[in-house]
Write a protein that holds these residues in place. Structure first.
Motif: not given
Length: 403
Positions: A33-56
């Motif tokens: 069992v590992l703590p993990c980040d759920y990463a999603l591509l985010d194209s908002g705010m005029g650029g590309l980036g990632f949003t991250r949320q804590k998952v398991t």
């Protein structure tokens, strides 16, 4: 009595060998069992980036080689009301060589990085990184996922099965010129896989030329595992770069990034010359990469009252670099102790600076002139004496003839 002891020893050794042979290597399964980040591509705010949320991320049914410990943790059971989204991935693969390490990473104080992202058609990719270990996992959800972008907010349990797992250890290596290095890529999966190698350097990439005699590729295939080992002999600076192990299996394409860095320590020499001025020269040769720092010490302390002259970096035919540093110095006064100049060279290939010394001796001018004057005066006295003796003898002969 001695024969009895000898027979007893033989029977004891035989019993140990039989007992050892009767304990075969077994497999057992564990849940990781590992703590993990759920990463999603985010194209908002005029650029590309990632949003991250804590998952398991729970890896279930991971096969480990060896006897099952008596204090093995119980099978993982996700809570009925999870506080965060839990991805439960069943791993039905051959024994994983790194499973024990991954299981005990937190207890051993190793930092674990974990990231999971949605891909396509209910598929997800997970990347796990430990010091000297990189793991990529391709898994597929066994239940329909309507909106993967909102999955981390749903606080649900997502069951998955692992289709493909790729690992590399170590993912980064440092080596010197002329050494041999091996880059490993291990693949676990049910389907036939194809492994290819690419090199990316200076912003461009190309497929490796395996026809070159220095580069060899060995691939071993078992029922659910394939190993690809890329060996490079007689390393040169052009071998440095990012090596990409590309694994193709069905619709899955997984890449493992392996970094190879060349680290060649400098060769340092120091010399003293006296024409026309007393100069101390520090040559720093055949180092890689380029960044190097040369500083000077005088009698063990940093040199502050003299500025050195440093040449530009020279690139050698093998891709390494050389540089020289010069000091114009004054000789110590007659009778004083010699001055010790130390050239200190710092480079990423060595943990501590390389320190090379040279001594500048006191002035010898006055002593040399005094010695020379004495020698010349002695020769003149000898010559005058010889002339007088010859003259006296000549007069004595002439006087003897007239008598």
């Amino acid at each position: 009595m001695e024969g009895h002891l000898y027979l007893e020893l033989i029977l004891t050794l035989h019993g140990i060998m039989v007992w050892g042979a009767a304990v075969p290597q077994t497999h057992h399964t564990v849940d990781i069992v590992l703590p993990c980040d759920y990463a999603l591509l985010d194209s908002g705010m005029g650029g590309l980036g990632f949003t991250r949320q804590k998952v398991t991320l729970a890896l279930k049914n991971v096969t480990v080689m060896g006897e099952e410990p008596t204090d093995a943790p119980p099978d993982y059971q996700p809570p009925e009301t999870p506080e965060m989204t839990i991805f439960v991935a069943t791993v039905d693969l051959d024994p994983l060589s790194f499973a024990e390490r991954l299981l005990h990473a937190e207890c051993d104080g190793e930092e674990v990085e974990c990231e999971i992202s949605p891909l396509y058609s209910q598929s997800f990719a997970a990347h796990i990184r430990l010091p000297e270990l990189s793991i990529a996992i391709m898994a597929k959800a066994t239940l329909p996922i309507e909106n993967p972008e909102e999955l981390a907010n749903d606080l649900i349990v997502v069951p998955m099965t692992v289709d493909l797992l790729v690992s590399s250890s170590p993912p980064s290596q440092k080596a010197s010129l002329s050494e041999e290095v091996t880059l490993n890529c291990e693949v676990w999966g049910d389907k036939d896989v194809n492994v290819d190698w690419h090199l990316q350097k200076d912003g461009t990439g190309h497929r490796l030329n395996l026809e070159e005699s220095r580069i060899t590729l060995q691939q071993e295939t078992q029922e659910k595992k394939a190993t690809s080992s890329l060996s490079i002999q007689q390393l040169n600076v052009h071998d440095e770069g990012t090596y990409i192990c590309v694994v193709l299996s069905g619709k899955h394409r997984v890449q493992q990034i392996l970094q190879l860095q060349i680290r060649e320590p400098p060769q340092v020499t120091v010399s003293v010359s006296a024409n026309p001025k007393t100069t101390v020269t520090c040559r720093t040769d055949h180092y890689y990469p380029l960044d190097v720092e040369v500083t000077w010490l005088l009698n063990g302390s940093p040199l502050t009252h003299i500025s050195s002259i440093t040449s530009s970096h020279r690139k050698n035919h093998d891709g390494t670099y050389s540089v020289s540093s010069f000091l114009e110095v004054s000789e110590p006064q007659p009778g004083a102790l010699p001055d010790t100049y130390t050239c200190a060279v710092s480079h990423v290939s060595v943990a501590d600076p390389i320190m090379i010394e040279a001594k500048v001796l006191p002035e010898q001018t006055d002593q040399t002139q005094t010695g020379l004057s004495i020698a010349v005066l002695t020769i003149i006295i000898i010559i005058i004496t010889l002339v007088i003796v010859v003259h006296i003898r000549r007069q004595w002969r002439e006087k003897k003839k007239t008598m």
